[in-house]
Design a protein around this motif. Structure first.
Motif, short mmCIF file in Angstrom:
data_model
loop_
_atom_site.label_atom_id
_atom_site.label_comp_id
_atom_site.label_asym_id
_atom_site.label_seq_id
_atom_site.Cartn_x
_atom_site.Cartn_y
_atom_site.Cartn_z
N ASN A 51 6.72 37.06 25.57
CA ASN A 51 7.04 36.82 27.26
C ASN A 51 6.95 38.29 27.84
N VAL A 52 5.98 38.46 28.78
CA VAL A 52 6.17 39.82 29.35
C VAL A 52 6.56 39.65 30.83
N GLN A 53 7.29 38.62 31.19
CA GLN A 53 7.83 38.41 32.28
C GLN A 53 9.14 39.51 32.53
N VAL A 54 9.40 39.99 33.81
CA VAL A 54 10.56 40.87 33.78
C VAL A 54 11.63 39.80 34.63
N PRO A 55 12.75 39.71 33.85
CA PRO A 55 13.73 38.99 34.56
C PRO A 55 14.61 39.79 35.81
N VAL A 56 15.00 38.93 36.77
CA VAL A 56 15.52 39.32 37.87
C VAL A 56 16.99 39.03 37.91
N CYS A 57 17.76 39.84 38.25
CA CYS A 57 19.14 39.30 38.16
C CYS A 57 19.25 38.45 39.47
N PRO A 58 20.06 37.20 39.22
CA PRO A 58 20.28 36.40 40.50
C PRO A 58 21.17 36.70 41.73
N LEU A 59 21.99 37.66 41.20
CA LEU A 59 23.03 38.25 42.07
C LEU A 59 22.58 39.35 42.94
N CYS A 60 22.06 40.36 42.46
CA CYS A 60 21.66 41.63 43.06
C CYS A 60 20.17 41.85 43.18
N ASN A 61 19.39 40.89 42.44
CA ASN A 61 17.92 40.88 42.76
C ASN A 61 17.25 42.31 42.28
N THR A 62 17.84 42.92 41.36
CA THR A 62 17.28 44.07 40.50
C THR A 62 16.58 43.60 39.16
N ILE A 64 15.49 43.47 35.59
CA ILE A 64 16.29 44.14 34.35
C ILE A 64 15.30 43.96 33.36
N PRO A 65 15.24 45.38 32.44
CA PRO A 65 14.26 45.62 31.58
C PRO A 65 14.88 44.94 30.30
N VAL A 66 13.78 44.34 29.41
CA VAL A 66 14.09 43.33 28.30
C VAL A 66 13.16 44.23 27.31
N GLN A 67 14.03 44.68 26.21
CA GLN A 67 13.06 45.25 25.21
C GLN A 67 12.47 43.94 24.24
N LYS A 68 11.36 44.51 23.59
CA LYS A 68 10.74 43.23 22.67
C LYS A 68 11.74 42.71 21.81
N GLY A 69 11.56 41.41 21.58
CA GLY A 69 12.56 40.75 20.43
C GLY A 69 13.96 40.47 21.11
N GLU A 70 14.29 40.77 22.40
CA GLU A 70 15.58 40.28 23.11
C GLU A 70 15.38 39.28 23.70
N ILE A 71 16.35 38.47 23.95
CA ILE A 71 16.42 37.04 24.75
C ILE A 71 16.78 37.22 26.04
N PRO A 72 16.05 37.07 27.05
CA PRO A 72 16.17 37.47 28.42
C PRO A 72 17.64 37.16 28.84
N ASP A 73 17.81 35.58 28.66
CA ASP A 73 19.22 35.29 29.13
C ASP A 73 20.16 36.04 28.64
N ILE A 74 20.26 36.47 27.48
CA ILE A 74 21.17 37.23 27.11
C ILE A 74 21.54 38.69 27.79
N VAL A 75 20.21 39.21 27.89
CA VAL A 75 20.27 40.60 28.40
C VAL A 75 20.71 40.44 30.03
N VAL A 76 20.31 39.41 30.49
CA VAL A 76 20.77 39.43 32.04
C VAL A 76 22.16 39.01 32.26
N GLY A 77 22.69 38.12 31.00
CA GLY A 77 24.15 37.76 31.21
C GLY A 77 24.69 39.20 30.74
N ALA A 78 24.40 40.05 29.99
CA ALA A 78 25.13 41.36 29.91
C ALA A 78 25.08 42.04 30.97
N HIS A 79 24.16 42.24 31.78
CA HIS A 79 24.02 42.99 33.03
C HIS A 79 24.92 42.39 34.00
N ILE A 80 25.08 41.04 34.15
CA ILE A 80 26.03 40.75 35.27
C ILE A 80 27.33 40.98 34.75
#
Length: 144
Positions: A51-62, A64-80
């Protein structure tokens, strides 16, 4: 069947169709028929790797860089939890920002009301040239 050694069976449990030109999933590496090659069609558990989509934080609209092999939901949760710059007080935007320029008036309007003669921004009460003692034009305009 004439040539049973040719082709492969679809890896989808419910299909098992013998396909002479099977397609290999680039995420999980299994062979599928044309009906089940999409990630969603065979419920690919490794789709997040491709998946090459870049997730966007639902709160601050920035983004979030996600490395290959990482699950985007977990990375966004850690950012929040750690880095999110969201400030609910900052989100409240002022909508009445157009201040009346008539001396002594402190009203603000949502929509900018500009006088055609002097170019000043006024409130609804002082929007007409006679109501704000307009100096823009030499001809007085009647209130009618």
């Amino acid at each position: 069947m004439e040539l049973p050694w040719l082709g492969e069976h679809c890896s989808e449990r419910t299909c098992k169709q013998l396909d002479f030109l099977p397609l290999k999933c680039d995420a999980c590496g299994e062979a599928f028929c044309k009906d089940h090659i999409r990630y969603d069609d065979h419920k690919c558990s490794s789709a997040y790797k491709k998946n090459v989509q870049v997730p966007v934080c639902p709160l601050c609209n920035t983004p979030i860089p996600v490395q290959k092999g990482e699950i985007p939901d977990i990375v966004v949760g850690a950012h929040i939890d750690k880095d999110c710059k969201y400030n609910p007080a900052q989100q409240r935007q002022k909508i009445f920002t157009n201040k009346c320029v008539k001396p002594g008036c402190k009203r603000k309007e949502m929509v900018k009301l500009v006088c055609e003669q002097c170019g000043g921004s006024f409130c609804i009460k002082h929007r007409h040239p006679l109501d704000h003692d307009c100096k823009g034009s030499s001809q007085p305009i009647s209130k009618a």
